[in-house]
Structures are given as C-alpha cells and as structure tokens.
Write a protein that holds these residues in place. Structure first.
Motif, PDB file in Angstrom:
ATOM      1  N   CYS A 239       3.775   9.644 -10.072  1.00  0.00           N
ATOM      2  CA  CYS A 239       3.001   9.876 -11.012  1.00  0.00           C
ATOM      3  C   CYS A 239       2.161  11.032 -11.164  1.00  0.00           C
ATOM      4  O   CYS A 239       2.083  11.687 -12.383  1.00  0.00           O
ATOM      5  N   LEU A 240       1.548  11.313 -10.220  1.00  0.00           N
ATOM      6  CA  LEU A 240       0.704  12.633 -10.430  1.00  0.00           C
ATOM      7  C   LEU A 240       1.398  13.800 -10.284  1.00  0.00           C
ATOM      8  O   LEU A 240       1.143  14.789 -10.930  1.00  0.00           O
ATOM      9  N   LYS A 241       2.596  13.792  -9.816  1.00  0.00           N
ATOM     10  CA  LYS A 241       3.537  14.929  -9.600  1.00  0.00           C
ATOM     11  C   LYS A 241       4.342  15.458 -11.006  1.00  0.00           C
ATOM     12  O   LYS A 241       4.259  16.524 -11.517  1.00  0.00           O
TER      13      LYS A 241
ATOM     14  N   MET B 182       2.195   1.675  -3.460  1.00  0.00           N
ATOM     15  CA  MET B 182       1.302   2.307  -4.147  1.00  0.00           C
ATOM     16  C   MET B 182       0.929   3.775  -4.143  1.00  0.00           C
ATOM     17  O   MET B 182       0.874   4.542  -5.260  1.00  0.00           O
ATOM     18  N   ILE B 183       1.032   4.107  -2.943  1.00  0.00           N
ATOM     19  CA  ILE B 183       0.829   5.687  -2.591  1.00  0.00           C
ATOM     20  C   ILE B 183       2.079   6.328  -3.166  1.00  0.00           C
ATOM     21  O   ILE B 183       1.951   7.267  -3.676  1.00  0.00           O
TER      22      ILE B 183
ATOM     23  N   ILE C   3       3.954   5.667  -5.553  1.00  0.00           N
ATOM     24  CA  ILE C   3       4.110   5.546  -7.069  1.00  0.00           C
ATOM     25  C   ILE C   3       2.924   6.583  -7.694  1.00  0.00           C
ATOM     26  O   ILE C   3       3.187   7.165  -8.440  1.00  0.00           O
ATOM     27  N   ASN C   4       1.782   6.335  -7.030  1.00  0.00           N
ATOM     28  CA  ASN C   4       0.778   7.397  -7.342  1.00  0.00           C
ATOM     29  C   ASN C   4       1.213   8.798  -7.215  1.00  0.00           C
ATOM     30  O   ASN C   4       0.798   9.704  -8.111  1.00  0.00           O
ATOM     31  N   ILE C   5       1.606   9.022  -6.108  1.00  0.00           N
ATOM     32  CA  ILE C   5       2.124  10.663  -5.775  1.00  0.00           C
ATOM     33  C   ILE C   5       3.332  11.045  -6.782  1.00  0.00           C
ATOM     34  O   ILE C   5       3.140  12.096  -7.402  1.00  0.00           O
TER      35      ILE C   5
ATOM     36  N   GLN D  28       0.790  -1.179  -0.122  1.00  0.00           N
ATOM     37  CA  GLN D  28      -0.090   0.038  -0.074  1.00  0.00           C
ATOM     38  C   GLN D  28       0.951   1.216   0.074  1.00  0.00           C
ATOM     39  O   GLN D  28       0.681   2.224  -0.879  1.00  0.00           O
TER      40      GLN D  28
END
Length: 157
Positions: free
Chosen positions: A153-155, A146-147, A149-151, A143
C-alpha cells in the motif's frame, strides 16, 4: 496475474503439504505445533470465547499471550467455528494466501512473465521462512501479512 497466483499458491501449498505429511509420519499421524506458545494462545482464546475469561484456565484472568490481537482473532474464530486445535493453522494458511496474492500483485508490476513472478514470490516466501512459520501456530504469519500489505500500500498508494 491470476495464473501466477494460482501457480504460486499451488507450489507453496504442495511444499507445505509434503512438510506436513512428513511431520505426521513422525508423530503417529497426530498434528502438533512446534512451540508450546501456540497452545497457550489456543487455551486463552478458547476460554475467552467459551467462558469470557482471558486466561489459560476458565477460572481466572492471566494474560500469558505474547500477541493479544492474534489471540482475540483466534477467540472470534473459535466462537464462530468451534474449538479446534488446528484453527490457528487454518487461519495462518489463509494469511499465507493473502501474502501470496499481494506478493504476486507487487512483483507483477516489475515482471511480465508468470515464471518470473512465481519465482520471485516463492523466493520471498522461502527466504522469510513463511513455510515454517505457518506450522508454528503463532502470530508471525499474520505479522508478515501485515508487513507485506503495508509495503504494497505504501508503494502503490
């Protein structure tokens, strides 16, 4: 960038190795997870991989998993590599390496010295208790990965 990744991974791995050796010295060299939930995940994953039954026993369905996706991943790993008690520890360690990679890449955008990147990465890893989550045998490291990687990619996306 690669130098800071290797340094961060080596320091973090060394800390985890010291923690594991300390733990093994207190348990007669027998590895145990700190929570029994890890064994529930492993039992369900083993039964699903070997018998096609999603349950803590091979005879009947019983969804006792707090994270079905994590248990399904473990099931796939057990199917491929065989049943082993430390398979979730190894999977969590691989996730830790991805966390370190993405944190190094992220911090590399802001800091230009390897020492600063390593310090920021290790601070983040220790502040979020990833070193303790690694030994839980649970889904929390996945988890966190995943957080991160998401941050990232969003950034950068």
């Amino acid at each position: 960038m690669i130098k800071s990744f290797i340094t961060s991974a080596a320091i973090f791995s060394g800390m985890c190795l010291a923690y594991m050796l300390l733990m093994l010295s207190e348990t007669e060299s027998y590895f145990t997870y700190i929570l029994d939930d890890a064994y529930i995940h492993l039992a369900i994953a083993k039964n699903f991989a070997q018998h096609g039954v999603w349950g803590v026993t091979e005879y009947i369905f019983s969804s006792s998993s707090s994270s079905p996706a994590f248990t399904l991943i473990l099931s796939g790993l057990i199917y491929i590599f065989g049943n082993s008690e430390i398979i979730s520890l190894i999977f969590n360690f691989v996730c830790v390496l991805f966390i370190i990679y993405f944190l190094n890449t992220y911090y590399g955008q802001y800091y230009h010295k390897n020492k600063a990147i390593v310090a920021a990465t290790l601070f983040t890893m220790l502040f979020t208790s990833v070193h303790l989550l690694l030994f839980s045998g649970m889904e929390h490291v996945l988890q966190v990965m995943m957080i991160v990687i998401n941050i990232f990619c969003l950034k950068n996306g």
